[in-house]
Every structure is written in C-alpha cells, then in structure tokens.
Enzyme design. Structure first.
Site, PDB file in Angstrom:
ATOM      1  CG  ASP A  89     -41.160 -95.983 -40.581  1.00 55.17           C
ATOM      2  OD1 ASP A  89     -40.138 -95.953 -41.288  1.00 55.17           O
ATOM      3  OD2 ASP A  89     -42.251 -96.412 -40.974  1.00 55.17           O
TER       4      ASP A  89
ATOM      5  NE  ARG B 197     -13.103 -79.609 -41.617  1.00 58.80           N
ATOM      6  CZ  ARG B 197     -11.833 -80.022 -41.662  1.00 58.80           C
ATOM      7  NH1 ARG B 197     -11.151 -79.959 -42.788  1.00 58.80           N
ATOM      8  NH2 ARG B 197     -11.249 -80.482 -40.578  1.00 58.80           N
TER       9      ARG B 197
ATOM     10  CG  HIS C  14     -39.034 -92.181 -44.064  1.00 62.36           C
ATOM     11  ND1 HIS C  14     -39.512 -93.250 -43.343  1.00 62.36           N
ATOM     12  CD2 HIS C  14     -37.743 -92.477 -44.370  1.00 62.36           C
ATOM     13  CE1 HIS C  14     -38.563 -94.165 -43.225  1.00 62.36           C
ATOM     14  NE2 HIS C  14     -37.479 -93.713 -43.852  1.00 62.36           N
TER      15      HIS C  14
END
Length: 309
Positions: A177, A243, A138
């Site tokens: 999808d 980060r 998905h």
C-alpha cells in the site's frame, strides 16, 4: 527528511558526553564531517561550522604547540551557535579550553575510543542513511529472486492481490500500500514499509493479514533496493502495448531512473507469474542476455537471406 540530533549520535555510537549538555538536542543537517586542521592553524575563512567536527591525534598534537592565548581563541571560534557537536577521537584528553568554550555556547563535546578515520566513516554512513531524501509511493514492494520490484497502479487494479501469490511462490514482501523510498546514493533507491503497516497486507474481501505470522519470517524483509517498476493498468483495447520488449520506459524518483514495464490487466492473466518472469528477464538483461534483441537480430538476418535468394 528525518531528524538526527547529537543525542542520537551518543546513543548510536556509545560516545562519552564531556560538556555542553544543553546542546545535545541540536539538529545535524548535513552528512558531511569536518576535521578542522586548517582552523587549528587559525584559518577560519571557510570554516564549515554546520558540520560535526572531529578532532583526532593530528589536530590535538598541533593544538598543544599553540600559545595559551591562541588556544583559547581557536576553541572559541570553533564553537559556534550552529555547530552541532565536536568529537574527540582515540579517547584522547579533552583540552580545557574546548570545555570552557563549549559550555559558553552549549556545543556538545563528545569523546570516542575509535580511531578518527574509522569513526568518520561510520558517522558518514549513518548520517547518509538517516538524512537521505525520502518520499512515499502508493504501491507494493516485493523481493523477487533478489530483484526489488515496485508494483504500482490505480487502486483496485490488483497490486495487493498479487502479493500473496508471489509470497506463496517463495518471494518476500517488503511493503504493501505505502512504500517509503529514500535515495541513499546517487543511483540507489531503498524502499521499506512504514512502521505502522510493516508486514501487513490488505486484501479486499479478506481484510488485513499479517504476512510474517501467516507465512513465516522468511516471507518478509524490512527493506530492499528498488531496481525496477511494474505498472499495472486495466486493459485498454485501443492502446498499443509493447510485444517485443525493445522499448524501455523509465521511472524517475529523485535523481535516479529505474526500468518501468507497463502490464495490462484483464481476467485470466496470471499477474504473479508475469511479474516473476519480468524479474528473471531483468536479471538476464543485467547478465547480457537480451531475448528481444536476439530475436530482432535473427529476424533481420532471415529477411536479408530471403532477399538475397
């Protein structure tokens, strides 16, 4: 796994059906091709009977030197209940003993004008593509600067809404999808859209749109090799996100691992730009330029120089 029959081989490679018509729907379950040279000499101990068999000039020249009795026995043992088919290459004459044995066991005998080695290569490539292990994920698959980016995340996180923005920026949609993924080689994953939803995109509030009709043929492609995954998730203020970019997470599909980046989603973040930059940065890393490592090295050198002072 897709199903391939001898009839598919006949249609794909334009080969001639000689005998064994009743077996043209026999399934082919392996990508391996056999050239039964040792079997022609009578050694059947390790005969790979479940493979397509290719008989070329070498095998048939040796076969012609056998006695009539041996010829009949060899061909009868060559044609088993699970042999998918036997292909004669170079347009050579088909031995009568093979025709008779194939009719008794319903093993299709085909003839091709191609050389044995060339036909074997084409057959192997075709079967590897058709019989490769497959799964469905998905997500959304987009070709960004030549990088196949698989975008995953929970329903409603913004995967499909990001796709039109990427297409508007000049990138190409592969699937939305549902992404069908097959492993063609040991480390190669190829994704495509199911036929039913190819070129279609669902956006909540708008419904289903046809990307090719709306943006043109240059906005879509049928399949793409997947080289990285970007996972979208709702922003969690209690979670520590990377980060610097030094940590490299992996996503494993079948036996292949691809880099995975987790991108937190919250209002005001331009996901299309972030994903685009991630793809460009991935290309730079492949070229040997790693900004995070360079920054870490410079920082370490600066700290060492400060300590010395």
């Amino acid at each position: 796994m897709a199903k391939v029959t001898v009839n598919d081989i006949i249609k794909k490679f334009d080969v001639e059906l000689i005998s064994g018509e009743e077996g043209i729907n026999r399934p082919i379950t392996t990508t391996d091709i056999s050239r039964p040279g040792l079997e022609m000499a009578g050694f059947f101990d390790y005969y790979p009977e479940d493979r397509l068999q290719l008989l070329g000039k070498t095998e048939l020249t040796f076969f012609e030197r056998l006695t009539p009795g041996d010829k009949k026995i060899r061909m009868e043992r060559l044609c088993t209940d699970i042999t998918p088919g036997i292909i004669i290459t170079r347009g050579l004459d088909v031995p009568q003993e093979l025709i008779e044995a194939s009719q008794n066991t319903a093993v299709p005998v085909l003839r091709s004008k191609m050389k044995t080695t060339k036909l074997s290569s084409h057959l192997t490539n075709y079967l590897e593509g058709k019989l490769a292990p497959t799964t469905a994920v998905h997500g959304v698959l987009v070709d960004i600067y030549g990088v196949g980016v698989l975008i995953t995340g929970q329903s409603g996180v913004g995967k499909s809404e990001t796709a039109p923005e990427l297409v508007k920026r000049g990138h190409r949609l592969v699937a939305d999808d549902c992404v069908e993924i097959r492993q063609e080689d040991q480390d190669t994953l190829v994704g495509n859209a199911p036929d039913l939803i190819e070129h279609l995109l669902e956006i909540r509030g708008l419904g289903i749109i046809n990307v090719m009709t709306l943006f043109g043929a240059g906005a879509v492609r049928s399949y793409k090799r997947i080289t990285m995954c970007i996972h979208l998730e709702n922003w969690d203020k209690n979670k520590q996100y990377d980060r610097l970019g030094l940590e490299e997470e992996k996503m494993k599909i079948f036996d292949t691992e691809i880099p995975k980046l987790t991108v937190p989603v919250r209002p005001g973040r331009n996901l299309a730009v972030i994903i685009e930059v991630a793809a460009m940065n991935y290309r730079l890393k492949r070229m040997g330029v790693n900004a995070a490592q360079q920054f870490t090295s410079k920082l370490a050198n600066t700290i060492m120089e400060s300590d010395e002072d």
